[in-house]
Design a protein around this motif. Sequence first.
Motif, PDB file in Angstrom:
ATOM      1  N   ASP A   9       0.700  -1.062   0.083  1.00 64.66           N
ATOM      2  CA  ASP A   9       0.164  -0.103  -0.169  1.00 64.66           C
ATOM      3  C   ASP A   9       0.906   1.432  -0.076  1.00 64.66           C
ATOM      4  OD1 ASP A   9      -2.213   1.536   0.178  1.00 64.66           O
ATOM      5  OD2 ASP A   9      -2.618   1.163   2.250  1.00 64.66           O
ATOM      6  N   ILE A  10       1.582   1.361  -0.937  1.00 69.64           N
ATOM      7  CA  ILE A  10       2.559   2.535  -1.306  1.00 69.64           C
ATOM      8  C   ILE A  10       1.957   3.689  -2.015  1.00 69.64           C
ATOM      9  CG2 ILE A  10       4.751   3.263  -1.836  1.00 69.64           C
ATOM     10  CD1 ILE A  10       5.073   1.989   0.946  1.00 69.64           C
ATOM     11  N   SER A  11       1.898   4.862  -1.758  1.00 69.69           N
ATOM     12  CA  SER A  11       1.551   5.847  -2.414  1.00 69.69           C
ATOM     13  C   SER A  11       1.712   7.048  -1.878  1.00 69.69           C
ATOM     14  CB  SER A  11      -0.122   5.811  -2.752  1.00 69.69           C
ATOM     15  OG  SER A  11      -0.856   6.145  -1.632  1.00 69.69           O
ATOM     16  N   GLU A  12       1.791   8.209  -2.420  1.00 67.78           N
ATOM     17  CA  GLU A  12       1.972   9.788  -2.049  1.00 67.78           C
ATOM     18  C   GLU A  12       0.905   9.804  -0.593  1.00 67.78           C
ATOM     19  OE1 GLU A  12       1.941  12.515  -4.934  1.00 67.78           O
ATOM     20  OE2 GLU A  12       3.068  11.132  -6.404  1.00 67.78           O
ATOM     21  N   ALA A  13      -0.293   9.500  -0.825  1.00 64.54           N
ATOM     22  CA  ALA A  13      -1.358   9.767   0.193  1.00 64.54           C
ATOM     23  C   ALA A  13      -1.005   8.688   1.274  1.00 64.54           C
ATOM     24  CB  ALA A  13      -2.740   9.246  -0.575  1.00 64.54           C
ATOM     25  N   THR A  14      -0.645   7.379   1.274  1.00 66.14           N
ATOM     26  CA  THR A  14      -0.421   6.592   2.387  1.00 66.14           C
ATOM     27  C   THR A  14       0.642   6.832   3.330  1.00 66.14           C
ATOM     28  OG1 THR A  14       0.815   5.030   1.130  1.00 66.14           O
ATOM     29  CG2 THR A  14      -1.654   4.740   1.331  1.00 66.14           C
ATOM     30  N   LEU A  15       1.761   7.618   2.580  1.00 65.11           N
ATOM     31  CA  LEU A  15       2.931   8.086   3.092  1.00 65.11           C
ATOM     32  C   LEU A  15       2.840   9.356   3.781  1.00 65.11           C
ATOM     33  CD1 LEU A  15       5.541   7.001   0.107  1.00 65.11           C
ATOM     34  CD2 LEU A  15       5.310   5.959   2.510  1.00 65.11           C
ATOM     35  N   ILE A  16       2.266  10.122   3.234  1.00 62.88           N
ATOM     36  CA  ILE A  16       1.901  11.616   3.785  1.00 62.88           C
ATOM     37  C   ILE A  16       0.961  11.214   5.308  1.00 62.88           C
ATOM     38  CG2 ILE A  16       0.509  13.437   3.701  1.00 62.88           C
ATOM     39  CD1 ILE A  16       1.265  13.872   0.744  1.00 62.88           C
ATOM     40  N   HIS A  17       0.130  10.195   4.995  1.00 68.03           N
ATOM     41  CA  HIS A  17      -0.807  10.000   6.357  1.00 68.03           C
ATOM     42  C   HIS A  17       0.088   9.311   7.226  1.00 68.03           C
ATOM     43  CE1 HIS A  17      -4.049   8.536   8.613  1.00 68.03           C
ATOM     44  NE2 HIS A  17      -3.626   7.228   8.774  1.00 68.03           N
ATOM     45  N   LEU A  18       1.213   8.413   6.893  1.00 60.50           N
ATOM     46  CA  LEU A  18       2.047   7.870   7.937  1.00 60.50           C
ATOM     47  C   LEU A  18       2.750   8.939   8.805  1.00 60.50           C
ATOM     48  CD1 LEU A  18       4.631   5.208   7.043  1.00 60.50           C
ATOM     49  CD2 LEU A  18       5.203   7.044   8.236  1.00 60.50           C
ATOM     50  N   MET A  19       3.126  10.126   7.937  1.00 62.67           N
ATOM     51  CA  MET A  19       3.880  11.223   8.645  1.00 62.67           C
ATOM     52  C   MET A  19       2.983  11.919   9.653  1.00 62.67           C
ATOM     53  SD  MET A  19       6.867  10.057   7.748  1.00 62.67           S
ATOM     54  CE  MET A  19       7.880  11.376   8.347  1.00 62.67           C
ATOM     55  N   SER A  20       1.795  11.892   9.180  1.00 64.84           N
ATOM     56  CA  SER A  20       0.864  12.746  10.136  1.00 64.84           C
ATOM     57  C   SER A  20       0.542  12.438  11.855  1.00 64.84           C
ATOM     58  CB  SER A  20      -0.465  12.941   9.395  1.00 64.84           C
ATOM     59  OG  SER A  20      -1.208  11.594   9.355  1.00 64.84           O
TER      60      SER A  20
END
Length: 250
Positions: free
Chosen positions: A168-179
């Motif tokens: 599940d790698i995407s810009e959206a999931t990575l930004i969510h991870l860092m939030s």
Amino acid sequence: MCLIVLSIGQHPEYPFILAANRDEFHARPTQDAHWWPDKPDVLGGRDLQAGGTWLAVHRDSRFATVTNFRDARPGSPEYRSRGELVTGFVDGTLSPREYLESIDERAYAGFNLIVGTATEVLYLSNREDGSRALGPGTYGLSNALLDGPWDKVARSKRKLQELLADGDISEATLIHLMSDRNKGPMAEVERGRLDVETAHAITAPFIVTPGYGTRCTSVFLANNAGEWCFTERRFSPDGEVTGESRFSLF
């Protein structure tokens, strides 16, 4: 208290994955990510106070990122800006190893520096001896040594590993991870000159305080064909989104 997580050779489509939070005083003047007019092949934000940057990429996929090292050693007005370390690599022609060997580590306050290309990634801190070649794996970095024991680093690495396992790698999931705004354990709180509430707040992966906090989240993804995309999402002092920029090179 910046935070970086990266994955090398752990995903079938994206051999290189980087997500980063830049934590800084909200009053410090900054330019959003952009192609630099004076260095048109370089993309990144800019620190308008010292002139450097915390994260930048080149059109040929060279990249570099830096964090400060939190320790008790006194600063000096004679130290050079650590942001120069990023620009020096992405705007140069030296290999990652050649570049790290060229750095006068004594000229800077404590730093952690990651530089790389599509085939070689290295890490250097002037708080330990020598550089490290980063092979396939998942890594985390804040303001101690690479893969340090802080909760925010271990937690963010674990979440990245879970995303990789789920595909599940995407810009959206990575930004969510860092939030992630959940604070670390009280055992990690180092007061120093800070009050307890602020000192606890900066143990979170995403920091929200009135004067200091996460200014932006950046995601850099490079695929097997050497194509890459770079996204920067920016935040206000209360942690609300104020803007987003996306760049790609195909």
